[in-house]
Design an enzyme around this catalytic site. Structure first.
Site, PDB file in Angstrom:
ATOM      1  N   CYS A   2      18.113  84.249  59.967  1.00  0.00           N
ATOM      2  CA  CYS A   2      18.168  84.327  58.227  1.00  0.00           C
ATOM      3  C   CYS A   2      19.040  83.057  58.088  1.00  0.00           C
ATOM      4  O   CYS A   2      19.965  82.670  58.720  1.00  0.00           O
ATOM      5  CB  CYS A   2      18.877  85.464  57.699  1.00  0.00           C
ATOM      6  SG  CYS A   2      17.963  87.092  57.940  1.00  0.00           S
ATOM      7  N   ARG A  27      15.107  79.325  60.487  1.00  0.00           N
ATOM      8  CA  ARG A  27      15.870  80.514  60.969  1.00  0.00           C
ATOM      9  C   ARG A  27      15.157  82.027  60.749  1.00  0.00           C
ATOM     10  O   ARG A  27      15.712  83.146  60.889  1.00  0.00           O
ATOM     11  CB  ARG A  27      17.173  80.647  60.137  1.00  0.00           C
ATOM     12  CG  ARG A  27      18.067  79.380  60.414  1.00  0.00           C
ATOM     13  CD  ARG A  27      19.138  79.478  59.570  1.00  0.00           C
ATOM     14  NE  ARG A  27      20.290  80.391  59.909  1.00  0.00           N
ATOM     15  CZ  ARG A  27      21.118  79.760  60.971  1.00  0.00           C
ATOM     16  NH1 ARG A  27      21.058  78.545  61.522  1.00  0.00           N
ATOM     17  NH2 ARG A  27      21.997  80.651  61.572  1.00  0.00           N
ATOM     18  N   TRP A  74      14.673  86.705  58.251  1.00  0.00           N
ATOM     19  CA  TRP A  74      13.990  87.118  59.496  1.00  0.00           C
ATOM     20  C   TRP A  74      14.451  88.656  59.738  1.00  0.00           C
ATOM     21  O   TRP A  74      15.645  89.004  59.865  1.00  0.00           O
ATOM     22  CB  TRP A  74      14.581  86.475  60.680  1.00  0.00           C
ATOM     23  CG  TRP A  74      14.016  86.881  62.070  1.00  0.00           C
ATOM     24  CD1 TRP A  74      12.906  86.364  62.639  1.00  0.00           C
ATOM     25  CD2 TRP A  74      14.486  87.996  62.963  1.00  0.00           C
ATOM     26  NE1 TRP A  74      12.592  86.948  63.794  1.00  0.00           N
ATOM     27  CE2 TRP A  74      13.684  87.896  64.073  1.00  0.00           C
ATOM     28  CE3 TRP A  74      15.479  88.618  63.085  1.00  0.00           C
ATOM     29  CZ2 TRP A  74      13.488  88.750  65.112  1.00  0.00           C
ATOM     30  CZ3 TRP A  74      15.679  89.397  64.236  1.00  0.00           C
ATOM     31  CH2 TRP A  74      14.669  89.495  65.217  1.00  0.00           C
ATOM     32  N   ASN A  98      22.936  87.002  56.211  1.00  0.00           N
ATOM     33  CA  ASN A  98      22.629  86.617  57.623  1.00  0.00           C
ATOM     34  C   ASN A  98      23.443  87.474  58.671  1.00  0.00           C
ATOM     35  O   ASN A  98      24.581  87.255  58.630  1.00  0.00           O
ATOM     36  CB  ASN A  98      22.850  85.205  58.072  1.00  0.00           C
ATOM     37  CG  ASN A  98      22.655  84.674  59.477  1.00  0.00           C
ATOM     38  OD1 ASN A  98      21.616  85.470  60.055  1.00  0.00           O
ATOM     39  ND2 ASN A  98      23.194  83.553  59.956  1.00  0.00           N
ATOM     40  N   GLY A  99      22.696  88.348  59.391  1.00  0.00           N
ATOM     41  CA  GLY A  99      23.547  89.054  60.474  1.00  0.00           C
ATOM     42  C   GLY A  99      22.963  90.614  60.171  1.00  0.00           C
ATOM     43  O   GLY A  99      22.097  91.122  59.636  1.00  0.00           O
ATOM     44  N   GLU A 480       8.623  79.368  82.309  1.00  0.00           N
ATOM     45  CA  GLU A 480       8.637  78.779  80.783  1.00  0.00           C
ATOM     46  C   GLU A 480       7.148  78.203  80.403  1.00  0.00           C
ATOM     47  O   GLU A 480       7.068  78.429  79.093  1.00  0.00           O
ATOM     48  CB  GLU A 480       9.354  77.202  81.097  1.00  0.00           C
ATOM     49  CG  GLU A 480       9.589  76.297  79.874  1.00  0.00           C
ATOM     50  CD  GLU A 480       9.986  76.834  78.598  1.00  0.00           C
ATOM     51  OE1 GLU A 480      10.564  77.723  78.556  1.00  0.00           O
ATOM     52  OE2 GLU A 480       9.831  75.945  77.684  1.00  0.00           O
ATOM     53  N   LYS A 484       5.844  79.726  76.645  1.00  0.00           N
ATOM     54  CA  LYS A 484       5.681  78.778  75.500  1.00  0.00           C
ATOM     55  C   LYS A 484       4.135  79.248  75.142  1.00  0.00           C
ATOM     56  O   LYS A 484       3.966  79.212  73.901  1.00  0.00           O
ATOM     57  CB  LYS A 484       5.263  77.324  76.289  1.00  0.00           C
ATOM     58  CG  LYS A 484       5.822  76.116  75.467  1.00  0.00           C
ATOM     59  CD  LYS A 484       7.122  75.854  75.339  1.00  0.00           C
ATOM     60  CE  LYS A 484       8.187  76.846  74.905  1.00  0.00           C
ATOM     61  NZ  LYS A 484       9.583  76.521  74.861  1.00  0.00           N
ATOM     62  N   GLU A 487       4.202  82.718  73.245  1.00  0.00           N
ATOM     63  CA  GLU A 487       4.961  82.686  71.897  1.00  0.00           C
ATOM     64  C   GLU A 487       4.379  81.951  70.716  1.00  0.00           C
ATOM     65  O   GLU A 487       4.714  82.425  69.594  1.00  0.00           O
ATOM     66  CB  GLU A 487       6.505  82.309  71.923  1.00  0.00           C
ATOM     67  CG  GLU A 487       6.658  80.512  72.147  1.00  0.00           C
ATOM     68  CD  GLU A 487       8.099  80.278  72.152  1.00  0.00           C
ATOM     69  OE1 GLU A 487       8.834  80.774  71.420  1.00  0.00           O
ATOM     70  OE2 GLU A 487       8.313  79.186  72.968  1.00  0.00           O
ATOM     71  N   HIS A 503       2.900  90.482  95.853  1.00  0.00           N
ATOM     72  CA  HIS A 503       3.566  91.696  95.711  1.00  0.00           C
ATOM     73  C   HIS A 503       3.182  92.610  94.366  1.00  0.00           C
ATOM     74  O   HIS A 503       4.051  93.289  93.781  1.00  0.00           O
ATOM     75  CB  HIS A 503       4.953  91.446  95.643  1.00  0.00           C
ATOM     76  CG  HIS A 503       5.205  90.780  97.030  1.00  0.00           C
ATOM     77  ND1 HIS A 503       5.489  91.278  98.198  1.00  0.00           N
ATOM     78  CD2 HIS A 503       5.755  89.452  97.463  1.00  0.00           C
ATOM     79  CE1 HIS A 503       5.675  90.637  99.259  1.00  0.00           C
ATOM     80  NE2 HIS A 503       6.035  89.583  98.572  1.00  0.00           N
ATOM     81  N   LYS A 603      14.096  80.477  64.907  1.00  0.00           N
ATOM     82  CA  LYS A 603      14.452  79.460  65.760  1.00  0.00           C
ATOM     83  C   LYS A 603      15.922  79.787  66.098  1.00  0.00           C
ATOM     84  O   LYS A 603      16.212  79.269  67.423  1.00  0.00           O
ATOM     85  CB  LYS A 603      14.569  78.117  64.784  1.00  0.00           C
ATOM     86  CG  LYS A 603      14.990  76.969  65.764  1.00  0.00           C
ATOM     87  CD  LYS A 603      13.858  76.509  66.599  1.00  0.00           C
ATOM     88  CE  LYS A 603      14.346  75.256  67.540  1.00  0.00           C
ATOM     89  NZ  LYS A 603      13.643  75.244  68.727  1.00  0.00           N
TER      90      LYS A 603
HETATM   91  C1  F6R Z   1      11.231  79.304  73.098  1.00  0.00           C
HETATM   92  C2  F6R Z   1      12.809  79.435  72.666  1.00  0.00           C
HETATM   93  C3  F6R Z   1      13.655  80.414  72.777  1.00  0.00           C
HETATM   94  C4  F6R Z   1      15.049  79.812  72.945  1.00  0.00           C
HETATM   95  C5  F6R Z   1      16.132  80.889  72.836  1.00  0.00           C
HETATM   96  C6  F6R Z   1      17.648  80.361  72.782  1.00  0.00           C
HETATM   97  O1  F6R Z   1      10.744  78.426  72.817  1.00  0.00           O
HETATM   98  O2  F6R Z   1      12.668  78.387  71.717  1.00  0.00           O
HETATM   99  O3  F6R Z   1      13.314  81.128  73.938  1.00  0.00           O
HETATM  100  O4  F6R Z   1      15.304  78.927  73.983  1.00  0.00           O
HETATM  101  O5  F6R Z   1      16.074  81.622  71.596  1.00  0.00           O
HETATM  102  O6  F6R Z   1      17.725  79.570  71.870  1.00  0.00           O
HETATM  103  P1  F6R Z   1      19.119  78.510  71.951  1.00  0.00           P
HETATM  104  O7  F6R Z   1      18.631  77.481  73.049  1.00  0.00           O
HETATM  105  O8  F6R Z   1      19.192  78.194  70.319  1.00  0.00           O
HETATM  106  O9  F6R Z   1      20.135  79.329  72.276  1.00  0.00           O
END
Ligand code: F6R
Length: 608
Positions: A2, A27, A74, A98-99, A480, A484, A487, A503, A603
């Site tokens: 948020c 956010r 969010w 926010n929270g 990773e 990617k 998501e 396994h 984000k």
């Molecule tokens: C995936 C992604 C998330 C962040 C995670 C940590 O593409 O962006 O998995 O890596 O939420 O966020 P930060 O790095 O801001 O602590």
């Protein structure tokens, strides 16, 4: 999560509020809303979904108030509907949050018993009713907020607007970030400096427990005990121009293509290029020879960067590393040795679990280093030493350039540790530095395979599942790659260490499952080829990512072989990440998904 903003302006504030919310949409984007003072009355405008829905609504009758608050959500408590959108208001007060208010149920029951009429399912609405209950009892806005705060449990940043008070905003933070911006005859509140960048570059960050009473002329900040406190004002230098898509369709595409530049910039900050030496920009308050173990914590992509770095610290510095996802680390009460080192990695520097892990490590007497992209963030401010990643603002929800820069900083740190511990001679150091200097050029070369990846994305976009496999540093990179893809394209994908295939995951493989094999031509290559044979024997469609030598040696039929430039294997993940990012991006495009704002995500994850 948020984003919140508040403005006491010299003219109508609606345009500024919306512009700031646009910069905060990373956010959360489940709903958006604002409250302004029209005459003496609070007027709410809210809309479900992205900010553009709110903008549409505002187009025909924009509010004209000179004081207002805004929010981009969010969803945590309650569906992303208009009635759950912030701000939440009672007769005399509107609030954005926010929270999470953890004790909202008991507060709501108490307030309902006293006659409060709730209109949403959110935890936030209790804050408005609680403050209102004090206002109704004759408290001033300031006293009402002060009386309410000790009754709230959880993590929050809040901004309040009051009926009849055109020159007053109150903001507070505990756990979630909040900054005050100082303008020319105007004053602002915002979740971060980026939100306020077009308005002002003069920022005061509130500390946990602070609450601030703002008028256009004076800002007074109080600590949790009610005494006036002084907080430093700084100019974080967040240029408003940096947050722009330029000619790209999406922020993610722009950020992927910026990687050669930002990797180079980050590297330049940490190296003496001509001397071929690592040159950290600060003196660490410990010597790596006195460290027995490193504890790394982070979430998501940043956590995978930590996993890759574990190989580097252990191999180059012979220093054992424990790595945890931050959300687990904080609860398992890990025994830590006073004087050892904790590294936290975070793009935003605000991730609640990572912040809690940092605080735990500090409480146990560890040295702390944060590898962060936002140098004004809470994690940066609370850690003993900060190693910045100079990726610039990352707006696309899927982390790309921040990941590469995190790897860059961690690689340099591992070399520094190896040197200080006497495990690397000067000749090794200069070889490794030369390898690092090559990485931005190799990333640029890897980006040239985009047309091939675009075609591959068309081939896999209808898949139900995709597997990613790799060995050594390619194993966490496989995780990773899978993250990617899932998501942003919503295709189910899993990453595994290639040796784990037999396994369990091998049961998933049939003719419909693409298997992305990340296989630089290194000492593990032959073993990875054996795993490819196992996939091929079960009809799996192999996508091989390797270099020219690897392509020559792996004589198997593949759906596609992607040939990357040859390089010494040490730092290959920074180059091999590129096709994985591009594949996720193009698969999402083929499927018509919202690349920069994938569903359900945000984000910056500032809730636990
Ligand atoms: C995936 C992604 C998330 C962040 C995670 C940590 O593409 O962006 O998995 O890596 O939420 O966020 P930060 O790095 O801001 O602590």
């Amino acid at each position: 999560m948020c984003g919140i903003v508040g403005i006491l302006g010299r003219g109508p504030v609606v345009g500024q509020l919306v512009a700031s919310l646009k910069r905060l949409e990373y956010r959360g984007y489940d709903s958006a809303g604002l409250a302004t003072l029209e005459g003496l009355h609070i007027k709410l405008r809210r809309a479900e979904g992205k900010l553009r829905n709110l903008e549409e609504r505002l187009r025909y009758c924009p509010p004209e108030g000179h004081a207002g608050i805004g929010h981009t959500r969010w969803a945590t408590h309650g569906k992303p509907t208009e009635s759950n959108a912030h701000p939440h208001a009672t007769e005399n007060v509107a609030v954005v949050h926010n929270g999470i208010i953890e004790n909202f149920r008991e507060l709501r029951a108490e307030l309902e018993r006293d006659g409060a009429n709730f209109r949403s399912e959110t935890d936030t609405e209790v804050v408005a009713h609680l403050v209102e209950s004090y206002l109704k009892n004759g408290y001033s806005p300031q006293d009402a907020v002060q009386a309410s705060l000790p009754r709230l449990r959880g993590a929050f940043a809040l901004a309040f607007l009051f009926k009849g008070h055109d020159d007053l905003l109150i903001g507070t933070r505990k756990g979630s970030p909040l900054a005050i911006g100082h303008g020319n005859g105007e004053v602002y509140l915002g979740s971060d400096a980026i939100a306020l960048a077009p308005l002002t570059d003069t920022i005061t960050y509130l500390e946990d427990g602070d609450w601030a009473v703002l008028t256009r002329a004076i800002c007074v900040i109080y600590g949790a005990d009610g005494s006036v406190v002084q907080r430093e004002t700084s100019k974080p230098g967040v240029s408003s121009l940096l947050v722009d898509k330029e000619n790209y369709r999406h922020f993610m595409a722009k950020e992927i293509h910026e990687q050669p530049t930002v990797a180079c910039k980050t590297l330049a900050h940490y190296l003496d290029r001509s001397g071929e030496r690592v040159a950290l920009p600060l003196t660490l308050p410990f010597n790596f020879s006195s460290i027995q173990r490193i504890s790394i914590t982070a979430c998501g992509t940043a956590n995978y960067a930590g996993h890759i770095a574990k190989y580097w610290f252990e191999r180059l510095a012979r220093l054992p590393v424990e790595i945890d996802v931050a959300s687990e680390f904080r609860y398992r009460e890990a025994p830590l040795r006073r004087g050892d080192l904790a590294i936290v990695i975070s793009q935003s520097g605000e991730t609640a679990d990572t912040l809690a892990a940092l605080r735990y490590a500090k409480s146990q007497g560890l040295h702390t280093i944060s590898v962060v992209n936002v140098s004004t963030s809470t994690i940066a401010r609370e850690s003993e030493s900060v190693l910045p990643t100079l990726a610039g603002p990352e707006i696309g929800v899927a982390s790309t350039k921040a990941f590469i820069c995190q790897l860059m900083v961690l690689a340099v740190l591992a070399v520094a540790a190896g040197k200080e511990r006497g495990k690397l001679l000067e000749i090794h150091e200069s070889n490794l530095v030369r390898e690092l200097i090559e990485v931005p050029r190799l990333i640029a070369a890897a980006l040239l395979i985009e047309p091939q990846i675009e075609k591959l994305a068309g081939d896999i976009a209808d898949s139900r599942d995709v597997l990613y496999l790799g060995r050594g540093t390619s194993a966490p990179l496989a995780l990773e790659g899978a993250l990617k893809l899932k998501e942003i394209s919503y295709i189910h994908s899993e990453g595994y260490a290639a040796g784990e295939l037999k396994h369990g995951p091998i049961a998933l493989i049939d003719e419909a499952v693409p298997v992305v094999m990340i296989a630089p031509y290194d000492e593990l290559f032959e073993k990875t080829v054996s795993n490819m044979q196992e996939v091929a024997a079960r009809g799996g469609k192999i996508v091989l990512i390797t270099d020219a030598k690897g392509a020559l040696e792996a004589t198997l039929d593949t759906l596609m072989t992607i040939v990357l430039p040859e390089m010494v294997a040490n730092f290959a993940p920074m180059v091999y990440a590129i096709p994985l990012q591009l594949l996720a991006y193009h698969a999402a495009l083929v499927r018509g998904a919202d690349v920069d704002q994938p569903r359900n995500l945000a984000k910056s994850v500032t809730v636990e």
